[in-house]
Write an enzyme that holds these catalytic residues in place. Sequence first.
Site, PDB file in Angstrom:
ATOM      1  N   GLY A  11       0.814  -1.215   0.000  1.00 31.26           N
ATOM      2  CA  GLY A  11       0.000   0.000   0.000  1.00 31.26           C
ATOM      3  C   GLY A  11       0.840   1.253   0.000  1.00 31.26           C
ATOM      4  O   GLY A  11       1.957   1.287  -0.531  1.00 31.26           O
ATOM      5  N   VAL A  89       0.886  -4.230   6.585  1.00 31.78           N
ATOM      6  CA  VAL A  89      -0.543  -4.372   6.247  1.00 31.78           C
ATOM      7  C   VAL A  89      -1.339  -3.288   6.977  1.00 31.78           C
ATOM      8  O   VAL A  89      -0.843  -2.643   7.902  1.00 31.78           O
ATOM      9  CB  VAL A  89      -1.086  -5.781   6.597  1.00 31.78           C
ATOM     10  CG1 VAL A  89      -0.301  -6.862   5.875  1.00 31.78           C
ATOM     11  CG2 VAL A  89      -1.051  -6.018   8.103  1.00 31.78           C
ATOM     12  N   ASN A 226       2.190  10.919  16.055  1.00 33.51           N
ATOM     13  CA  ASN A 226       1.025  11.317  15.263  1.00 33.51           C
ATOM     14  C   ASN A 226       0.025  12.097  16.106  1.00 33.51           C
ATOM     15  O   ASN A 226      -0.584  13.064  15.640  1.00 33.51           O
ATOM     16  CB  ASN A 226       0.353  10.083  14.647  1.00 33.51           C
ATOM     17  CG  ASN A 226       0.949   9.754  13.281  1.00 33.51           C
ATOM     18  OD1 ASN A 226       1.861  10.432  12.812  1.00 33.51           O
ATOM     19  ND2 ASN A 226       0.429   8.726  12.643  1.00 33.51           N
ATOM     20  N   LEU A 229       1.243  15.668  16.464  1.00 36.19           N
ATOM     21  CA  LEU A 229       1.057  16.451  15.235  1.00 36.19           C
ATOM     22  C   LEU A 229      -0.422  16.821  15.071  1.00 36.19           C
ATOM     23  O   LEU A 229      -0.764  17.974  14.762  1.00 36.19           O
ATOM     24  CB  LEU A 229       1.553  15.655  14.021  1.00 36.19           C
ATOM     25  CG  LEU A 229       3.073  15.458  13.923  1.00 36.19           C
ATOM     26  CD1 LEU A 229       3.432  14.457  12.834  1.00 36.19           C
ATOM     27  CD2 LEU A 229       3.780  16.786  13.662  1.00 36.19           C
ATOM     28  N   CYS A 278      -4.306   8.126   8.942  1.00 33.52           N
ATOM     29  CA  CYS A 278      -3.656   7.745  10.199  1.00 33.52           C
ATOM     30  C   CYS A 278      -3.956   8.604  11.419  1.00 33.52           C
ATOM     31  O   CYS A 278      -4.089   8.069  12.515  1.00 33.52           O
ATOM     32  CB  CYS A 278      -2.156   7.661   9.978  1.00 33.52           C
ATOM     33  SG  CYS A 278      -1.736   6.294   8.881  1.00 33.52           S
TER      34      CYS A 278
END
Length: 462
Positions: A11, A89, A226, A229, A278
């Site tokens: 991906g 994955v 993450n 952010l 995400c």
Amino acid sequence: MNKNIVCIGAGYIGGPTMAVIAKMNPDRKVIVVDINHERIAAWNSKNFRLPIYEPGLVEVVKEVRGRNLFFSTDIDAAIAECDIIFVGVNTPTKMFGRGKGRASDLQYWEATARNIRKVAKGAKIVVEKSTLPVRTAAAMEAILNCDQTKRFTVLSNPEFLAEGTAINDLLRPDRVLIGGPDGDEGRAAVGEVVSIYRGARGDWVPEERILTTNVWSAELTKLAANAMLAQRVSSINAIAGLCEATGADVDEVARVIGADRRIGPKFLKAGPGFGGSCFKKDVLNLVYLCESFGLHTAAEYWAQVIRMNDHQQERIVSRLFKAMFNTLANKKIALFGYAFKANTGDTRETPAGSVARMLHEERVRLVITDPQALANAKKDLCDLSGTVQRGDGSVAFIADPYRAAKEADAVLVMTDWDEYRRLDWAKIYRSMRKPALVFDTRNCLDSGMLRDIGFNVLNIGK
Ligand code: NAD
Ligand code: UGA
């Protein structure tokens, strides 16, 4: 142990990461495998019509595909052939049962672990590339080494690239993080992965930028990075609302805040809220983890980052509503940009999606245009209207922005594509119904120029 690398999952992460690993390690064979045959066919396509759009990616794939980078659906053969196994994955938010809407759905991950155990012969290093809840490596270890012979060493090597700048981020990363277990085996496995990132000639990632930690720190760091952010984006968006109410200008406020070296200028751009596959998923995962460990106040704190983000899109629709005389029914609104950010075709969790759905409820005649994301937009919104396929219903998809804006009452800029700055806005104005409105949710256009042309202009945080 051989030097061959397999990556399970082709991906947004598996494809670009492995292409750059192959480029910087011509002495290693790299195989990227996936259960999705269509995706692998696209990675292998003769005319390089790759399954994802990422600036600079085609050039790297052209250089390495067939040399030492291969894409395949034969997962078992690739696992058997390679001693270093990256797992990239997808780990989406779980949509059922315990932890529904917050926890990670680890079924793809566990299926992969079981398959590796079944197929692999000899000692292997298994590297977590996907973003995972902290302590997943323990579950992975338990599955892989359940037959008592400890053949597998599990490491965590989370990826920090951002879409749209993936190739540059991979070639010149701020840091590479490798988490490994204590002991000789663990240290040797970490050393093996460090040597991949140093590159065959030792000139890829400088040693001081390769940070090693224990496995749990590595897993948690990725979620925390993450979340921080995302939290910055929600913080500046919270200030944006206050700017609109008081006459302050959020871009000015951000510029001055960012000049403080302790804070820094990045990730202070107010806009329609964060999207992408995400941020939301990882913050929700963090909320779930906090709750699981009884840290309820911390869970509430992080949950508020998501709440603020949703609110930003609600605010956009409310302001549009007010500016368009409190009725949107039957008005034509052109959404300029559907991708969650510029320079990608990815539309996962895009703010444009939730705004489009809210506008659809108001019976707006929506026209969506985007230079790279139109195919994904069509897929995402196919449930909105039975007339979507004919393109003449309440949602239409038009590649040419001039045609998209024709006879529209408003243009709503949702993605800061560079080409929007270069459009002939006077021509667009002439073709629109009057009064003509531009709502620039990215503050990326010259609003003075737009006002001079005759547009009513709305911005975020101004
Ligand atoms: P993606 O959906 O684009 O790709 C995942 C791929 O894995 C799919 O092609 C899917 O078919 C394949 N797959 C699923 N189960 C499989 C199996 N059992 N065997 C073989 N292939 C299988 O997802 P992505 O955006 O690449 O994200 C993957 C992981 O990387 C996620 O955990 C994400 O959080 C993390 N990540 C993503 C980014 C990003 O920019 N997209 C950045 C950092 C980290
Ligand atoms: C983000 C992180 O930046 C990566 O480090 C991480 O690896 C990745 O998530 C991941 O784990 O998937 P990405 O989502 O691709 O990368 O893109 P970002 O540049 O972070 O932007 C995310 C969203 O925030 C976009 O919708 C963007 O428009 C928005 N954003 C970003 C703002 O609204 N303001 C800003 O100042 C910065």
